[in-house]
Design an enzyme around this catalytic site. Structure first.
Site, PDB file in Angstrom:
ATOM      1  N   ASP A   9       1.507  -3.297  -7.693  1.00  0.00           N
ATOM      2  CA  ASP A   9       1.694  -1.853  -7.617  1.00  0.00           C
ATOM      3  C   ASP A   9       1.953  -1.552  -6.132  1.00  0.00           C
ATOM      4  OD1 ASP A   9       1.437   0.945  -8.276  1.00  0.00           O
ATOM      5  OD2 ASP A   9      -0.548   0.864  -7.370  1.00  0.00           O
ATOM      6  N   LEU A  10       2.528  -0.402  -5.843  1.00  0.00           N
ATOM      7  CA  LEU A  10       2.842  -0.091  -4.440  1.00  0.00           C
ATOM      8  C   LEU A  10       1.773   0.823  -3.801  1.00  0.00           C
ATOM      9  CD1 LEU A  10       4.840  -0.064  -2.006  1.00  0.00           C
ATOM     10  CD2 LEU A  10       5.977   1.871  -3.108  1.00  0.00           C
ATOM     11  N   ASP A  11       1.714   2.064  -4.313  1.00  0.00           N
ATOM     12  CA  ASP A  11       0.819   3.064  -3.717  1.00  0.00           C
ATOM     13  C   ASP A  11      -0.642   2.671  -3.924  1.00  0.00           C
ATOM     14  OD1 ASP A  11       2.889   4.847  -2.933  1.00  0.00           O
ATOM     15  OD2 ASP A  11       3.062   5.566  -4.984  1.00  0.00           O
ATOM     16  N   THR A  17      -0.419   5.026   0.603  1.00  0.00           N
ATOM     17  CA  THR A  17       0.276   6.314   0.476  1.00  0.00           C
ATOM     18  C   THR A  17      -0.526   7.309  -0.355  1.00  0.00           C
ATOM     19  OG1 THR A  17       1.495   5.146  -1.209  1.00  0.00           O
ATOM     20  CG2 THR A  17       2.689   5.655   0.814  1.00  0.00           C
ATOM     21  N   LYS A  45      -3.660   9.023  -9.608  1.00  0.00           N
ATOM     22  CA  LYS A  45      -3.219   7.705  -9.131  1.00  0.00           C
ATOM     23  C   LYS A  45      -2.517   6.930 -10.240  1.00  0.00           C
ATOM     24  CE  LYS A  45      -6.333   7.060  -5.272  1.00  0.00           C
ATOM     25  NZ  LYS A  45      -7.444   6.306  -4.705  1.00  0.00           N
ATOM     26  N   SER A 114       6.075  -0.181  -9.762  1.00  0.00           N
ATOM     27  CA  SER A 114       5.535   1.094  -9.267  1.00  0.00           C
ATOM     28  C   SER A 114       6.041   2.277 -10.087  1.00  0.00           C
ATOM     29  CB  SER A 114       5.961   1.274  -7.802  1.00  0.00           C
ATOM     30  OG  SER A 114       5.697   2.591  -7.369  1.00  0.00           O
ATOM     31  N   ALA A 115       5.201   3.298 -10.215  1.00  0.00           N
ATOM     32  CA  ALA A 115       5.600   4.527 -10.908  1.00  0.00           C
ATOM     33  C   ALA A 115       6.417   5.436  -9.993  1.00  0.00           C
ATOM     34  CB  ALA A 115       4.351   5.269 -11.366  1.00  0.00           C
ATOM     35  N   LYS A 145       2.860   4.454 -16.781  1.00  0.00           N
ATOM     36  CA  LYS A 145       1.581   3.777 -16.962  1.00  0.00           C
ATOM     37  C   LYS A 145       0.615   4.787 -17.590  1.00  0.00           C
ATOM     38  CE  LYS A 145       2.383   1.204 -12.644  1.00  0.00           C
ATOM     39  NZ  LYS A 145       1.985   1.010 -11.235  1.00  0.00           N
ATOM     40  N   GLU A 169      -3.521  -3.842  -9.062  1.00  0.00           N
ATOM     41  CA  GLU A 169      -3.496  -2.397  -9.297  1.00  0.00           C
ATOM     42  C   GLU A 169      -4.699  -1.685  -8.686  1.00  0.00           C
ATOM     43  OE1 GLU A 169      -2.354   0.339 -10.357  1.00  0.00           O
ATOM     44  OE2 GLU A 169      -0.465  -0.205 -11.297  1.00  0.00           O
ATOM     45  N   ASP A 170      -4.489  -0.455  -8.213  1.00  0.00           N
ATOM     46  CA  ASP A 170      -5.612   0.329  -7.676  1.00  0.00           C
ATOM     47  C   ASP A 170      -5.978   1.495  -8.595  1.00  0.00           C
ATOM     48  OD1 ASP A 170      -3.250   1.848  -7.119  1.00  0.00           O
ATOM     49  OD2 ASP A 170      -4.477   3.066  -5.778  1.00  0.00           O
TER      50      ASP A 170
HETATM   51  C1  BG6 Z   1       2.366   6.295  -8.106  1.00  0.00           C
HETATM   52  C2  BG6 Z   1       1.246   7.022  -7.411  1.00  0.00           C
HETATM   53  O1  BG6 Z   1       2.556   5.052  -7.531  1.00  0.00           O
HETATM   54  O2  BG6 Z   1       3.574   7.032  -8.022  1.00  0.00           O
HETATM   55  C3  BG6 Z   1       1.112   8.426  -7.978  1.00  0.00           C
HETATM   56  O3  BG6 Z   1       0.038   6.322  -7.590  1.00  0.00           O
HETATM   57  C4  BG6 Z   1       2.444   9.151  -7.874  1.00  0.00           C
HETATM   58  O4  BG6 Z   1       0.110   9.107  -7.255  1.00  0.00           O
HETATM   59  C5  BG6 Z   1       3.521   8.344  -8.588  1.00  0.00           C
HETATM   60  O5  BG6 Z   1       2.344  10.430  -8.455  1.00  0.00           O
HETATM   61  C6  BG6 Z   1       4.901   8.986  -8.512  1.00  0.00           C
HETATM   62  O6  BG6 Z   1       5.315   8.979  -7.184  1.00  0.00           O
HETATM   63  P1  BG6 Z   1       6.607   9.679  -6.611  1.00  0.00           P
HETATM   64  O7  BG6 Z   1       6.775   9.039  -5.266  1.00  0.00           O
HETATM   65  O8  BG6 Z   1       7.744   9.358  -7.560  1.00  0.00           O
HETATM   66  O9  BG6 Z   1       6.331  11.138  -6.565  1.00  0.00           O
HETATM   67 MG    MG Z   2      -1.351   2.700  -7.162  1.00  0.00          MG
END
Ligand code: BG6
Ligand code: MG
Length: 217
Positions: A9-11, A17, A45, A114-115, A145, A169-170
């Site tokens: 996962d990224l964030d 972030t 998250k 990542s989402a 997710k 994953e966090d």
């Molecule tokens: C996820 C984050 O990786 O991405 C969420 O954990 C975030 O908090 C989601 O809402 C969507 O991110 P973005 O950058 O498309 O607004």
């Molecule tokens: Mg995350």
């Protein structure tokens, strides 16, 4: 079991972030007249941008039209991007780059799941994209997710089976996504929300391929 791929996962896993998302959502809540706490932020998250906005509005007991919601989501994203645009590779969390190098030198494939629709921009800012064999993000998935789509797409691109993948994953939604996809999963961060993970790590400083292989032998 032989680990063939690690999916990140990224964030909150590669970069922190989550703190920038939180600032941007908190400001929006304040503008709409309610407080938004760090505990409530846990619910956002791993969740998509529009779903995050819906959760935020539910917390504030506020109703908006579809059009207004699009405008609010765009406004939040612009604020978030002010932080993202200042990111450098210094923001890669401790131990992450070294761990990825170690995995690669042991023949493990690496993917991003990542989402976030901002994932390509962030990966560019932190100069990490070249270490990844596949990148799947919020621009290429239709189901958020805890649906496993994002991680199953990674496995498909890497040509490996789900049970040969370990996901990092966090967020609870992300842990569930990995499990729903039939993958192994390691929770990164504090234990409160990650109880379903196979293992929990506070970060990547003490993890290497050897230890991972022991866990999943
Ligand atoms: C996820 C984050 O990786 O991405 C969420 O954990 C975030 O908090 C989601 O809402 C969507 O991110 P973005 O950058 O498309 O607004
Ligand atoms: Mg995350």
């Amino acid at each position: 079991m032989q680990i063939k791929a690690c999916l990140f996962d990224l964030d909150g896993v590669i970069v922190d972030t989550a703190k920038y998302h939180f600032i941007a959502w908190k400001e929006m809540a304040a503008g709409l007249g309610f407080d938004f706490t760090e505990k409530e932020n846990e619910l956002l998250k791993g969740v998509s941008r529009m779903r995050s906005l819906d959760i935020l509005l539910e917390i504030g007991k506020i109703t908006k039209t579809g059009e207004e919601k699009l405008r609010l989501a765009e406004q939040k994203n612009q604020r978030y991007l002010e932080y993202v645009n200042q990111m450098t590779e210094e923001e890669i969390l401790p131990g992450v780059a070294k761990f990825i190098d170690d995995l690669r030198s042991n023949g493990v494939l690496i993917a991003l799941g990542s989402a976030s629709k901002n994932a390509p921009l962030i990966m560019e800012r932190i100069h990490l994209a070249e270490k990844f064999d596949a990148i799947v993000d919020g621009n290429s998935v239709t189901k958020a997710k805890p649906d496993p789509e994002v991680f199953l797409k990674c496995a498909e691109l890497l040509k490996v089976k789900p049970h040969e993948c370990v996901v990092f994953e966090d967020a609870q939604a992300g842990i569930e996504a990995a499990l729903n996809g039939g993958m192994k999963v390691i929770g990164v961060g504090s234990p409160e929300n990650l109880s379903l993970a196979d293992y929990l790590i506070p970060g990547f400083k003490k993890l290497d391929y050897e230890l991972l292989s022991k866990w999943y032998k």
